[in-house]
Design a protein around this motif. Structure first.
Motif, PDB file in Angstrom:
ATOM      1  N   GLY A 197      -4.978 -20.320 -12.829  1.00 51.43           N
ATOM      2  CA  GLY A 197      -5.227 -20.162 -11.402  1.00 51.43           C
ATOM      3  C   GLY A 197      -4.560 -18.944 -10.799  1.00 51.43           C
ATOM      4  O   GLY A 197      -4.366 -18.852  -9.590  1.00 51.43           O
ATOM      5  N   GLU A 198      -4.234 -17.963 -11.633  1.00 54.32           N
ATOM      6  CA  GLU A 198      -3.484 -16.770 -11.202  1.00 54.32           C
ATOM      7  C   GLU A 198      -4.439 -15.594 -11.006  1.00 54.32           C
ATOM      8  O   GLU A 198      -5.155 -15.206 -11.922  1.00 54.32           O
ATOM      9  CB  GLU A 198      -2.434 -16.420 -12.253  1.00 54.32           C
ATOM     10  N   HIS A 199      -4.429 -15.019  -9.805  1.00 51.40           N
ATOM     11  CA  HIS A 199      -5.299 -13.889  -9.457  1.00 51.40           C
ATOM     12  C   HIS A 199      -4.464 -12.616  -9.357  1.00 51.40           C
ATOM     13  O   HIS A 199      -3.455 -12.588  -8.654  1.00 51.40           O
ATOM     14  CB  HIS A 199      -5.990 -14.142  -8.118  1.00 51.40           C
ATOM     15  N   PHE A 200      -4.905 -11.562 -10.013  1.00 51.95           N
ATOM     16  CA  PHE A 200      -4.145 -10.310 -10.012  1.00 51.95           C
ATOM     17  C   PHE A 200      -4.675  -9.274  -9.029  1.00 51.95           C
ATOM     18  O   PHE A 200      -4.010  -8.270  -8.790  1.00 51.95           O
ATOM     19  CB  PHE A 200      -4.135  -9.702 -11.425  1.00 51.95           C
ATOM     20  N   ARG A 201      -5.848  -9.476  -8.454  1.00 50.18           N
ATOM     21  CA  ARG A 201      -6.438  -8.419  -7.626  1.00 50.18           C
ATOM     22  C   ARG A 201      -6.578  -8.783  -6.154  1.00 50.18           C
ATOM     23  O   ARG A 201      -7.179  -8.027  -5.383  1.00 50.18           O
ATOM     24  CB  ARG A 201      -7.805  -8.046  -8.192  1.00 50.18           C
ATOM     25  N   ARG A 202      -6.040  -9.902  -5.742  1.00 53.05           N
ATOM     26  CA  ARG A 202      -6.086 -10.238  -4.324  1.00 53.05           C
ATOM     27  C   ARG A 202      -5.217  -9.278  -3.515  1.00 53.05           C
ATOM     28  O   ARG A 202      -4.283  -8.683  -4.034  1.00 53.05           O
ATOM     29  CB  ARG A 202      -5.586 -11.668  -4.116  1.00 53.05           C
ATOM     30  N   ARG A 203      -5.549  -9.178  -2.206  1.00 54.51           N
ATOM     31  CA  ARG A 203      -4.731  -8.326  -1.336  1.00 54.51           C
ATOM     32  C   ARG A 203      -4.645  -8.940   0.060  1.00 54.51           C
ATOM     33  O   ARG A 203      -5.515  -8.716   0.914  1.00 54.51           O
ATOM     34  CB  ARG A 203      -5.306  -6.919  -1.264  1.00 54.51           C
ATOM     35  N   PRO A 204      -3.623  -9.746   0.318  1.00 50.21           N
ATOM     36  CA  PRO A 204      -3.481 -10.399   1.622  1.00 50.21           C
ATOM     37  C   PRO A 204      -3.497  -9.430   2.800  1.00 50.21           C
ATOM     38  O   PRO A 204      -3.932  -9.787   3.898  1.00 50.21           O
ATOM     39  CB  PRO A 204      -2.136 -11.117   1.508  1.00 50.21           C
TER      40      PRO A 204
ATOM     41  N   ARG B 172      -6.219  -1.323 -12.222  1.00 54.33           N
ATOM     42  CA  ARG B 172      -7.142  -2.306 -11.654  1.00 54.33           C
ATOM     43  C   ARG B 172      -8.074  -2.850 -12.726  1.00 54.33           C
ATOM     44  O   ARG B 172      -8.424  -4.035 -12.722  1.00 54.33           O
ATOM     45  CB  ARG B 172      -7.960  -1.693 -10.515  1.00 54.33           C
ATOM     46  N   ALA B 173      -8.484  -1.977 -13.644  1.00 49.23           N
ATOM     47  CA  ALA B 173      -9.348  -2.436 -14.736  1.00 49.23           C
ATOM     48  C   ALA B 173      -8.616  -3.444 -15.616  1.00 49.23           C
ATOM     49  O   ALA B 173      -9.190  -4.463 -16.037  1.00 49.23           O
ATOM     50  CB  ALA B 173      -9.820  -1.246 -15.561  1.00 49.23           C
ATOM     51  N   LEU B 174      -7.336  -3.177 -15.887  1.00 48.86           N
ATOM     52  CA  LEU B 174      -6.545  -4.132 -16.667  1.00 48.86           C
ATOM     53  C   LEU B 174      -6.361  -5.445 -15.906  1.00 48.86           C
ATOM     54  O   LEU B 174      -6.406  -6.530 -16.502  1.00 48.86           O
ATOM     55  CB  LEU B 174      -5.180  -3.525 -16.998  1.00 48.86           C
TER      56      LEU B 174
ATOM     57  N   ALA C  86      -9.492  -7.470 -16.209  1.00 50.46           N
ATOM     58  CA  ALA C  86      -9.563  -8.117 -17.519  1.00 50.46           C
ATOM     59  C   ALA C  86      -8.615  -9.313 -17.574  1.00 50.46           C
ATOM     60  O   ALA C  86      -8.960 -10.375 -18.113  1.00 50.46           O
ATOM     61  CB  ALA C  86      -9.219  -7.116 -18.615  1.00 50.46           C
ATOM     62  N   ALA C  87      -7.419  -9.152 -17.001  1.00 46.14           N
ATOM     63  CA  ALA C  87      -6.456 -10.258 -16.990  1.00 46.14           C
ATOM     64  C   ALA C  87      -6.979 -11.439 -16.194  1.00 46.14           C
ATOM     65  O   ALA C  87      -6.777 -12.601 -16.575  1.00 46.14           O
ATOM     66  CB  ALA C  87      -5.129  -9.779 -16.418  1.00 46.14           C
ATOM     67  N   ASP C  88      -7.693 -11.165 -15.098  1.00 45.55           N
ATOM     68  CA  ASP C  88      -8.249 -12.245 -14.278  1.00 45.55           C
ATOM     69  C   ASP C  88      -9.206 -13.133 -15.066  1.00 45.55           C
ATOM     70  O   ASP C  88      -9.304 -14.334 -14.797  1.00 45.55           O
ATOM     71  CB  ASP C  88      -8.991 -11.666 -13.069  1.00 45.55           C
ATOM     72  N   LEU C  89      -9.915 -12.538 -16.017  1.00 41.51           N
ATOM     73  CA  LEU C  89     -10.878 -13.315 -16.800  1.00 41.51           C
ATOM     74  C   LEU C  89     -10.202 -14.448 -17.558  1.00 41.51           C
ATOM     75  O   LEU C  89     -10.814 -15.493 -17.822  1.00 41.51           O
ATOM     76  CB  LEU C  89     -11.616 -12.396 -17.784  1.00 41.51           C
ATOM     77  N   VAL C  90      -8.933 -14.248 -17.900  1.00 41.24           N
ATOM     78  CA  VAL C  90      -8.174 -15.275 -18.621  1.00 41.24           C
ATOM     79  C   VAL C  90      -7.287 -16.069 -17.677  1.00 41.24           C
ATOM     80  O   VAL C  90      -7.247 -17.303 -17.715  1.00 41.24           O
ATOM     81  CB  VAL C  90      -7.312 -14.635 -19.730  1.00 41.24           C
ATOM     82  N   SER C  91      -6.564 -15.360 -16.801  1.00 36.50           N
ATOM     83  CA  SER C  91      -5.530 -16.020 -15.995  1.00 36.50           C
ATOM     84  C   SER C  91      -6.103 -16.938 -14.920  1.00 36.50           C
ATOM     85  O   SER C  91      -5.495 -17.968 -14.603  1.00 36.50           O
ATOM     86  CB  SER C  91      -4.625 -14.973 -15.349  1.00 36.50           C
ATOM     87  N   VAL C  92      -7.256 -16.585 -14.353  1.00 34.02           N
ATOM     88  CA  VAL C  92      -7.806 -17.425 -13.280  1.00 34.02           C
ATOM     89  C   VAL C  92      -8.232 -18.798 -13.799  1.00 34.02           C
ATOM     90  O   VAL C  92      -7.797 -19.823 -13.268  1.00 34.02           O
ATOM     91  CB  VAL C  92      -8.951 -16.695 -12.553  1.00 34.02           C
ATOM     92  N   PRO C  93      -9.068 -18.877 -14.858  1.00 34.62           N
ATOM     93  CA  PRO C  93      -9.431 -20.224 -15.343  1.00 34.62           C
ATOM     94  C   PRO C  93      -8.279 -20.967 -15.997  1.00 34.62           C
ATOM     95  O   PRO C  93      -8.203 -22.200 -15.909  1.00 34.62           O
ATOM     96  CB  PRO C  93     -10.555 -19.952 -16.344  1.00 34.62           C
ATOM     97  N   TRP C  94      -7.358 -20.239 -16.648  1.00 37.56           N
ATOM     98  CA  TRP C  94      -6.285 -20.911 -17.380  1.00 37.56           C
ATOM     99  C   TRP C  94      -5.144 -21.350 -16.481  1.00 37.56           C
ATOM    100  O   TRP C  94      -4.644 -22.473 -16.578  1.00 37.56           O
ATOM    101  CB  TRP C  94      -5.739 -19.983 -18.471  1.00 37.56           C
TER     102      TRP C  94
ATOM    103  N   GLY D  15      -3.940  -5.969  -6.123  1.00 40.68           N
ATOM    104  CA  GLY D  15      -4.729  -4.988  -6.861  1.00 40.68           C
ATOM    105  C   GLY D  15      -4.112  -3.602  -6.757  1.00 40.68           C
ATOM    106  O   GLY D  15      -3.758  -3.137  -5.676  1.00 40.68           O
ATOM    107  N   SER D  16      -3.982  -2.931  -7.877  1.00 40.65           N
ATOM    108  CA  SER D  16      -3.307  -1.637  -7.937  1.00 40.65           C
ATOM    109  C   SER D  16      -4.111  -0.535  -7.240  1.00 40.65           C
ATOM    110  O   SER D  16      -5.333  -0.623  -7.093  1.00 40.65           O
ATOM    111  CB  SER D  16      -3.079  -1.254  -9.401  1.00 40.65           C
ATOM    112  N   THR D  17      -3.410   0.526  -6.834  1.00 40.86           N
ATOM    113  CA  THR D  17      -4.077   1.726  -6.320  1.00 40.86           C
ATOM    114  C   THR D  17      -4.571   2.620  -7.457  1.00 40.86           C
ATOM    115  O   THR D  17      -5.287   3.588  -7.224  1.00 40.86           O
ATOM    116  CB  THR D  17      -3.108   2.530  -5.434  1.00 40.86           C
ATOM    117  N   SER D  18      -4.187   2.307  -8.682  1.00 39.34           N
ATOM    118  CA  SER D  18      -4.598   3.079  -9.864  1.00 39.34           C
ATOM    119  C   SER D  18      -5.784   2.383 -10.528  1.00 39.34           C
ATOM    120  O   SER D  18      -5.681   1.205 -10.917  1.00 39.34           O
ATOM    121  CB  SER D  18      -3.427   3.171 -10.853  1.00 39.34           C
TER     122      SER D  18
END
Length: 226
Positions: free
Chosen positions: A188-195, A173-175, A178-186, A166-169
């Protein structure tokens, strides 16, 4: 971002995602080469240089990290000798086959096998270093995978992680949301995780840490408390 080990949630979904990674395996490197050069051109080299001893790479994908490990880790055959201290685990047979071909071209003596990041078939305290790059974003239960990585590390062992997070901007983060709404179900790709947040909550000592590209790319080296 790379072919993960142990994706999905439910047998049917997991099988669908595995088939997707198998199909994309042969063209994966070409598809993501430009993005890698632009977003994290030197991360693999810098991170893998920190590996030592018996090393496990989780979600090794097509083996993009293989050229960057120290020679005594990958046991280069031209040196004749001993080696084979790197074990790589990958969930997608198609991605694993590409990794094996790459290891052969490079003349490396490594152990590459099918496996699930969320349930590693390895005894506790088996490795000195565990590496996972750009794959936790696609593992269904990334917390379980991280717990497994720490479990198989020896006391004082080193955990090396890199991923897009997840971005510091806030506009980015909003983008990403929005990407997670498509990429996670399609995919399995998460854009906002932070290990890194998980690591900071565990008995791990962070030795190296870097976050770049508006906070989207993050890598770290942490050791298990003795």
């Amino acid at each position: 971002m790379t072919g993960g080990a142990g994706r999905g949630g439910g047998d049917a979904r997991a099988a669908r995602l595995r088939r997707r990674w198998d199909r994309e395996a042969s063209g994966y490197d070409r598809a993501f080469a430009a993005a890698e050069r632009r977003m994290f051109p030197d991360v693999r080299r810098r991170l893998c240089a920190l590996a030592r001893g018996d090393v496990l790479e989780v979600a090794i994908g097509t083996g993009l990290n293989l050229p960057h490990y120290p020679a005594d880790v990958v046991g280069a055959r031209p040196a004749g000798g001993a080696g084979g201290r790197l074990t790589g685990v990958e969930w997608s047979p198609g991605m694993l086959e590409v990794a094996r071909e790459r290891a052969g071209r490079l003349g490396l003596d490594v152990d590459l096998r099918l496996g699930d990041a969320q349930a590693l078939e390895t005894p506790d305290g088996s490795f000195d270093t565990v590496v996972c790059t750009f794959s936790l974003c696609g593992i269904a239960d990334h917390r379980a995978a991280l717990a497994e990585m720490v479990r198989v590390l020896r006391p004082g062992g080193r955990l090396l992680l890199a991923d897009h997070v997840g971005s510091t901007s806030w506009p980015l983060r909003a983008l990403q949301a929005a990407a997670d709404l498509v990429s996670v179900p399609w995919a399995g790709e998460h854009f906002r995780r932070r290990p890194m947040a998980w690591v900071q909550e565990r008995p791990l000592v962070v030795e190296r840490h870097e976050r770049t590209r508006a906070g989207v790319i993050e890598w770290l080296a942490a050791t298990v408390s003795p």
